[in-house]
Every structure is written in structure tokens, then in C-alpha cells.
Design an enzyme around this catalytic site. Structure first.
Site, mmCIF file in Angstrom:
data_model
loop_
_atom_site.group_PDB
_atom_site.id
_atom_site.type_symbol
_atom_site.label_atom_id
_atom_site.label_comp_id
_atom_site.label_asym_id
_atom_site.label_seq_id
_atom_site.Cartn_x
_atom_site.Cartn_y
_atom_site.Cartn_z
ATOM 1 N N GLY A 212 45.720 33.366 43.240
ATOM 2 C CA GLY A 212 45.729 34.479 42.291
ATOM 3 C C GLY A 212 46.544 35.630 42.850
ATOM 4 N N GLY B 176 45.312 41.515 39.863
ATOM 5 C CA GLY B 176 44.718 42.790 40.276
ATOM 6 C C GLY B 176 44.224 42.764 41.711
ATOM 7 N N GLY C 150 44.778 40.159 43.847
ATOM 8 C CA GLY C 150 45.793 39.510 44.667
ATOM 9 C C GLY C 150 46.831 40.485 45.220
ATOM 10 C CG ASN D 106 49.889 42.214 34.451
ATOM 11 O OD1 ASN D 106 50.725 41.334 34.367
ATOM 12 N ND2 ASN D 106 48.667 42.075 33.962
ATOM 13 C CG LEU D 107 53.853 47.162 34.827
ATOM 14 C CD1 LEU D 107 55.130 47.856 34.355
ATOM 15 C CD2 LEU D 107 54.165 46.229 35.988
ATOM 16 C CG ASN D 108 46.709 49.564 34.410
ATOM 17 O OD1 ASN D 108 46.794 48.447 34.926
ATOM 18 N ND2 ASN D 108 45.699 49.915 33.634
ATOM 19 C CB CYS E 258 28.877 25.692 11.746
ATOM 20 S SG CYS E 258 29.683 24.097 11.844
ATOM 21 C CB CYS F 205 23.622 24.136 44.282
ATOM 22 S SG CYS F 205 25.391 24.219 43.976
HETATM 23 ZN ZN ZN Z 1 26.159 25.489 45.668
#
Ligand code: ZN
Lengths: 157, 613
Positions: B28, B31, B33, B60-62, B179, B450
Site C-alpha cells: 500500500g 495515506g 504508505g 489524494n493530494l491533501n 431485494c 480463529c
Molecule cells: Zn487469528
């Protein structure tokens, strides 16, 4: 890997170890030679001493990618005669509804037993098709005749 | 004095030389990066690879300060590495890759192996999950970071020693079933979503919508009512025709067609397929009587002073006023396109024309479905639910990511045994809560439920092209027995929950690995133990020179037999300790491009929001 994969294999294992009498459930074989654990076919026997007895009703069970966060979709053949089955065959049952009673802990066995229960005890509050619902409410003789005809069609050998 | 003498003093000469000889990956270049790359370059990393698929836009420039006006439309990854050359005093070797990090052809697992450390500077969940997964396969340390508005967070991840990115459930923005939005709305927000994401988007925008309201697969997964599906298709076709009218018809024709087709004819068609299945609790709609209002509308349009209606932000407009606002806003939007000033227009809550259009269209739809009308002010709030990205938060978080990353290089290395470094690291949160601008938390162990790291071990299964086409699934099963699995108890799945083998299904054992579709370079297979003795194993298939299975010691399987506790809200507690001060809530994929990153942190621990996965 997703929870989906682990859970579906677990359901297959649990079903192999223990499933209610008279029921069957198996994943469909795909064209590439694997079994699709997200697509099952199953048979629901009607309870004895009810209009639905002596028949096994075929259903398909489709598990979405988000299962078990989201419930599977259970379907009878299209135009199946039951007040809580949509014309498309989709079953309207609170434990299969994410917004109602679905919980990730509900097992395949509980689902098929829930569907079996629904056969003889339709839910007045959630009509899903006109013909069966109207007959059930207004013309019980016609309702019973239709259910019995349907039981013959799916009569168990 | 040498340029690196301060760094040597602070980090220690030996640690600094570790940093200098290391190769790291930054995913990335937006911002976070831009800020992070500056920090990494000035910390002395020897080689930094930068991956980003985006090009630079005006918005992006700001805050993405490595970019300038004349960089617009250029590749972000290439531009950042050029920009930092101006201060590349420590001679970092920068390697840019313009591409999608999830592209396995461009970035195969062998490519990932070269990095010692991975920094995420991403703006969406999908890519974050992917990088997390790759780091788990390769046991690479990962620095995760994100910001939303004034809030931000870093989380160092040491695979299998600390929580991974998937260990906590990320809350995503509410999306509604297609829907509900397109045929059975029951709340104002449904109509606002329809007006903004469907009607406005189909007519004026080009950028892909976050809410995919026309995806046939999504629609089929929600309904099997063929009449309803046909209705959706016809409506989409009509919108394409209306879009064509923008550039080919005069305003009265375009707007009249819009009113008649969308608010009258479509509703009449919807009534034809009116059934229990399509209603889903919504009221029976009443088509808009366009003809009845036409003379009154003409009256309003004739008097310029009526334009004042557009400014009545807190008034509930009447149906006629909504029609008037829709007319006026459509007229301007059409003109903006026809004049050639803009080829397409995106919804922006601060662009009055787009807001007026969405407010009026949404209210007209609400009145059709018997839903309450909202003021333009309220609709702006709901439609523009956007938290802007702030340069300073990005800078702070990037600074923390960089500093916390050096901890890895200043702690003696023990290969992939990360126990020592896990205890020395922490997550960091920033926010603007009084007395708690910065808080931190120790790294918890992987969440035992997890699916990414606690329930499974992972490794790379290398196989030579010859072996791939000659060895069978039966051979692989034999190899798996070396991990302690038993042939009778294992199951093998490929992706998408497709089962290749278990005790009841041995049809494939004599087939070669290459002949089974879905088994190929870059694909995954999952092995589970039906006897519940050993944990699952996920293998990444990598066609390589020599065949080898990963060296792993599988852990005993953790089973969860205890009944799951339900609290009064009906949500399941997952039993995780909330060790941090805050719970990480992740918004959906970038709601809009302003969000560099979407980690939202709650100020209070709120375990209830962690729904069980
Ligand atoms: Zn995990």
C-alpha cells in the site's frame, strides 16, 4: 481456510456418526469429481400417524459461503404443497432465518428434524403460498386430500 | 559526522546493521504508505519493496504528501519511490511493483519468501486478510496499521504467537439485501440507499459502486422468484436507456421520462408481481401520479423565486416539492454532463446538485412505499456517512508502525520462535479522548477459535512438475500420515468446500494430483482430522524444483464441547479477553476513497460487539 470448510466437514462427520432414523443426507457430487459440501440432498420422512406418513420428501440444502454465520437455504421441489413453503420450494422456518432464530450452533440434524416437525404443524403466522395456506385455513378437507396425494407421490418404498 | 551515526547510537550498531541488511515489504502506498515509506527510508532499511495497484487522483493530494499535482494518473508505487529519492540519505534500495498484492501470478509465494518483515499500509479488508494469510503460511512478522479520522491503531502480528488479523471479528458496514433496496423497502435508509447507490449511480456515475445492486449472482442468492428477477433486469435496462437520454434529449423530455419510468411504470410492474414473496413486510406501493402533478410542477418551475425550496434543508418537502427538487437537480446534473465539463458525476454529500437529486428521489420512493419523508439535512447525514482520513493521524500511526517495527530488529532473532518478541511488543491506539490520546495493550495469544491461526497449521507443499503429473492423491494421503494423521480419519478439501477424500469417499485416490481440477500452483488444500486428535493443516501448493512437504509438528486439536453461552442480546460471547483498551472495529472495504484506512476503535471495551464467527 474458512470456518465454513471446517464446519461442513464436521457436519458430515457428525451425520455419519449419528443421524435420525429414516432420514438421509449427502453432499452432491460435482462434475470435477469432488463432493460439494455446500450443496446437499436430503430426505425427510413424514411422521407416523400424520397426513404426511409413509413418504420421504426430498429437499436440497444449500450452505452459503458465510455459513455458519448465515443459515443454509432449504428447498423442497418447486410447488411443494405446504403453507410455509414458497412456490419456489424454499422453506420458511424461523431457525433458517438469519433475522429470527438462526444460530451458528444449529446442526444439520436439528435442521432436518425442524423441517420434519414443520410438515404436520404449519405456522399460521408465516404463509408462504396461497393454495396450501388458503386450503389449510378455509377448507381442511381439501387440504388433507392434497397432502395425502402428495404423500403418495413421495411414498417410501 | 556520518549520516547514520544517530541511528547507530539509538539502535545499537549491530541492530542497525541488521536493519541495513534486511529486505522488507510495504503493501500500500496511499495515506499511510506515503508517511511510512518516509519513515522506513530514514530508518535505514536496506531494501524496501512497495506494492500498490492504484494511480494517483486529485483527492489524494491533501494528505498523501509524496504526490504532487503533476503526478495525477501516475502509479502510486512508482511515484513514491521516486519521491523519496530526494532524502534517501541512507541509500535504501527501493523496488516498486504496480499491481494487486493478491495476484498469485505476479506475486507467487516464492516471491514473498524473500522478505524478513512485512508492513501493511492498506485500505481494505480483503487485501489485509490476504497479507495476513500469506504471513501465516510463511511465518513472517507483520505490522498491521490503520486509521479512521482521529483514531488509529497499529498491531504487530507474530504468526502463531500473537493474535492475527483474523482473530477478532471486524464489524463491517451494514449492507442491505438487493431485494430490500430494489423491490421491498421498509425504512427511509433503504430508499436513500436506493437513490444514491442505484438510481443516481446508474444515471450519472462510472466508478464501481460499493453496494452491488445489480449483481445477478447476489440477486439469485436472495430470491428465486423469476418474475422479480425479470423485473430487476428490465429496470436496469431502462436505466441504461435513461442514461442515454441525458446526452440526447432536452431536460423536460429526460426528466419526464425519468419520473414516468422510475416512479410510475416500474412501480406498476412491481404491483403485477405483487406476492407474499416479493413484499417481505413492505407496504403495497402506490405509483406516482405524474400527470396529476404536471401542471402544478409547471407552475412552480415558472417562478424563479421557488428555487428557495432547494435551500429549505430542514423542511419535510411535500411530494410536489420533491418532484420540483428532482426536476431542478436533474436539470443541472444533465447540464454538467452535456456541457462536457464532466464525463460522469459521483455522489458527494457536499455537492448540492447530487444531494438534492438523492434527497428528492429517495423521498419520492418513500412516499410510494408509505415510508416517512426525511429532510434534506437528515438525508445528508445518512447518505454521507463518511469519516475523512486525516494526514496527522496517518503520520502518527506510520511513525508508531515504523518504531514498533524496529523492535523486531533490536531483539535477538530465534528464527520463527517469536515468544520473546511477542512479550516485548504491544498494540498502540491513538484517539482524541481526554487523557487517553495514546493507549497500548499487550499482544494476546491467538484466539482459540480463529480459523486462520488457532485451528490450523499452515505450510507450503512444494511439488515438482513431474511428481505433480505422476503422483496420486493416495500418495499424498500416505505422506500426510507422517504428520500423525490416520488414513481412516482424515478428510481433504480443496477451496470452496469441495471434498476430495474422506473415509466415505475414496473415488479420487488413484488419480494424479494434476488431474484433479482445482489443484494447481497457488491453490490451497485443507486436511482435517475427523477423530479430533490433531489440528487441521492447510497446504499451499507450489510447483517447484523439488518435492517437499513442510516440516511441522501439529498441535492437538482444541475442541469446543462447552455449551455456548448466550447473553441477553442474543449474541454469543466468544470468551475472549479484551486486553486492550479498545476494541478494533473495522468498517467495510473503503466506503469512499477518503478513508485511508478503516480501523475504528471504541473507547470502552465492549466484548458484546464481537460476534462469534
Ligand atoms: Zn487469528
Amino acid at each position: 481456510m474458512s470456518l465454513n470448510q471446517i464446519r461442513l466437514q464436521e457436519e458430515r462427520k457428525q451425520w455419519r456418526k449419528d443421524h435420525p432414523f429414516g432420514f438421509y443426507a449427502k453432499p452432491m457430487k460435482t462434475a470435477d469429481g469432488s463432493l460439494d459440501l455446500r450443496q446437499w440432498t436430503a430426505g425427510i420422512p413424514g411422521k407416523q400417524n400424520t397426513l404426511w406418513a409413509n413418504a420421504v420428501y426430498p429437499i436440497t440444502i444449500e450452505f452459503p459461503e458465510e455459513y455458519p454465520s448465515k443459515p443454509p437455504k432449504v428447498r423442497f421441489p418447486a410447488n411443494f404443497f405446504h403453507p410455509n413453503v414458497y412456490p419456489s420450494g424454499t422453506v420458511c422456518l424461523s431457525i433458517l432465518n438469519e433475522e429470527q432464530d438462526w444460530r451458528p450452533a444449529i446442526t444439520l440434524k436439528q435442521i432436518v428434524l425442524g423441517v420434519q416437525d414443520l410438515l404436520d404443524t404449519p405456522n399460521d403466522e408465516s404463509p408462504a403460498q396461497e393454495p396450501a395456506y388458503r386450503a389449510y385455513k378455509k377448507d381442511r378437507a381439501l387440504y388433507e386430500k392434497k397432502v395425502k396425494e402428495q404423500a403418495k407421490k413421495y411414498a417410501s418404498a | 559526522m556520518a549520516k547514520d551515526s544517530y541511528l547507530k547510537k539509538i539502535l545499537g550498531a549491530e541492530n542497525f546493521s541488521r536493519i541495513q541488511s534486511s529486505k522488507v515489504l510495504m503493501v500500500g502506498a496511499g495515506g499511510i504508505g506515503c508517511e511510512l515509506l518516509k519513515d522506513l527510508v530514514l530508518t535505514g532499511y536496506g531494501e524496501i519493496h512497495i506494492v500498490d495497484l492504484d494511480t494517483i487522483t486529485l483527492s489524494n493530494l491533501n494528505r498523501q504528501f509524496l504526490f504532487r499535482q503533476n503526478d495525477i494518473n501516475k502509479s502510486k508505487s512508482l511515484t513514491v519511490s521516486k519521491a523519496v529519492q530526494h532524502f534517501n540519505y541512507l541509500n535504501a534500495h527501493l523496488v516498486s511493483h504496480h499491481g494487486n498484492i493478491m495476484d498469485t501470478n505476479k506475486f507467487p509465494i516464492t516471491w514473498w519468501e524473500q522478505f524478513e518483515y512485512v508492513f501493511n499500509a492498506l485500505d481494505n479488508l480483503e487485501a489485509r486478510r490476504y497479507v495476513n494469510k500469506m504471513c501465516l503460511f510463511l511465518k513472517k512478522p507483520l505490522m498491521e496499521s490503520g486509521t479512521t479520522g482521529f483514531k488509529g491503531q497499529i498491531q504487530p502480528i507474530y504468526p502463531y504467537y500473537s493474535e492475527c488479523f483474523d482473530c477478532s471479528t471486524k464489524e463491517t458496514a451494514k449492507t442491505y439485501p438487493v431485494c430490500t433496496i430494489r423491490s421491498s423497502p421498509t425504512q427511509p435508509v433503504h430508499c436513500i440507499t436506493w437513490a444514491k447507490e442505484f438510481l443516481f449511480h446508474s444515471l450519472f456515475d462510472e466508478v464501481e459502486s460499493d453496494q452491488n445492486l445489480t449483481d445477478p449472482n447476489q440477486i439469485r442468492s436472495e430470491t428465486d422468484n423469476e418474475a422479480e428477477i425479470a423485473f430487476f433486469q428490465k429496470e436496469s435496462t431502462e436505466l441504461a436507456e435513461l442514461r442515454h437520454l441525458i446526452t440526447t434529449a432536452d431536460p423536460p423530455t429526460f426528466i419526464n421520462e425519468l419520473l414516468v419510468k422510475i416512479f410510475k411504470a416500474d412501480i406498476e410492474r412491481l404491483l403485477l408481481i405483487d406476492s407474499i414473496e416479493t413484499r417481505r413486510g413492505s407496504r403495497k406501493p402506490t405509483p406516482l401520479d405524474v400527470v396529476r402533478y404536471s401542471s402544478q410542477l409547471a407552475g412552480l418551475l415558472a417562478d424563479v423565486s421557488n428555487e428557495n425550496i432547494l435551500n429549505l434543508d430542514t423542511k419535510m418537502w411535500s411530494v410536489l416539492e420533491n418532484i420540483y427538487v428532482l426536476y431542478k437537480s436533474s436539470e443541472v446534473l444533465q447540464e454538467r454532463i452535456v456541457s462536457g465539463r464532466e464525463s460522469s458525476i459521483s455522489f458527494d454529500k457536499d455537492d448540492e446538485d447530487t444531494l438534492n437529486f438523492v434527497a428528492a428521489a429517495s423521498n419520492l420512493r418513500s412516499s410510494i412505499f408509505g415510508i416517512e419523508i426525511k429532510s434534506k439535512f437528515d438525508i445528508k447525514e445518512i447518505a454521507g456517512n463518511i469519516i475523512p482520513a486525516i494526514a496527522t493521524t496517518n503520520a502518527i500511526i506510520s511513525g508508531f508502525a515504523c518504531l514498533a517495527g524496529t523492535k523486531y530488529f533490536t531483539t535477538p532473532s530465534h528464527g520463527t520462535d517469536y515468544s520473546a518478541i511477542t512479550h516485548k511488543s504491544s498494540t498502540i491506539f491513538v484517539g482524541i479522548t481526554p487523557n487517553k490520546y495514546i493507549t497500548s495493550g499487550t499482544l494476546g495469544p491467538p484466539n482459540e477459535k480463529c480459523p486462520s491461526d488457532a485451528l490450523v497449521s499452515r505450510g507450503v507443499f512444494k511439488i515438482s512438475p513431474t511428481d505433480f503429473t505422476t503422483l496420486t492423491l493416495g500418495w499424498l494421503i500416505g505422506q500426510l500420515e507422517n504428520y500423525g494423521y490416520s488414513r481412516d480419519d482424515i478428510s481433504i478439501q480443496k477451496s470452496n468446500s469441495k471434498l476430495l477424500y474422506d473415509i466415505d469417499y475414496d473415488d479420487n485416490v488413484d488419480l494424479t494430483l494434476a488431474s484433479m481440477s482445482g489443484l494447481k500452483d497457488g491453490e490451497l488444500i485443507l486436511i482435517s482430522d475427523d477423530s479430533d486428535q490433531l489440528e487441521s493443516l492447510e497446504l499451499y501448493i507450489n510447483i517447484a524444483e523439488k518435492t517437499s512437504l513442510p516440516e511441522l509438528v501439529l498441535r492437538p486439536k482444541v475442541t469446543h464441547d462447552e455449551p455456548e453461552q448466550e447473553n441477553e442480546d442474543g449474541l454469543l460471547e466468544n470468551g475472549m479477553d479484551v486486553e486492550n483498551d479498545g476494541v478494533i472495529l473495522l468498517d467495510s472495504e473503503a466506503e469512499n476513497e477518503e478513508n485511508d484506512d478503516l480501523l475504528i476503535i471504541d473507547d470502552e471495551p465492549s466484548p458484546k460487539r464481537r460476534k462469534i464467527a
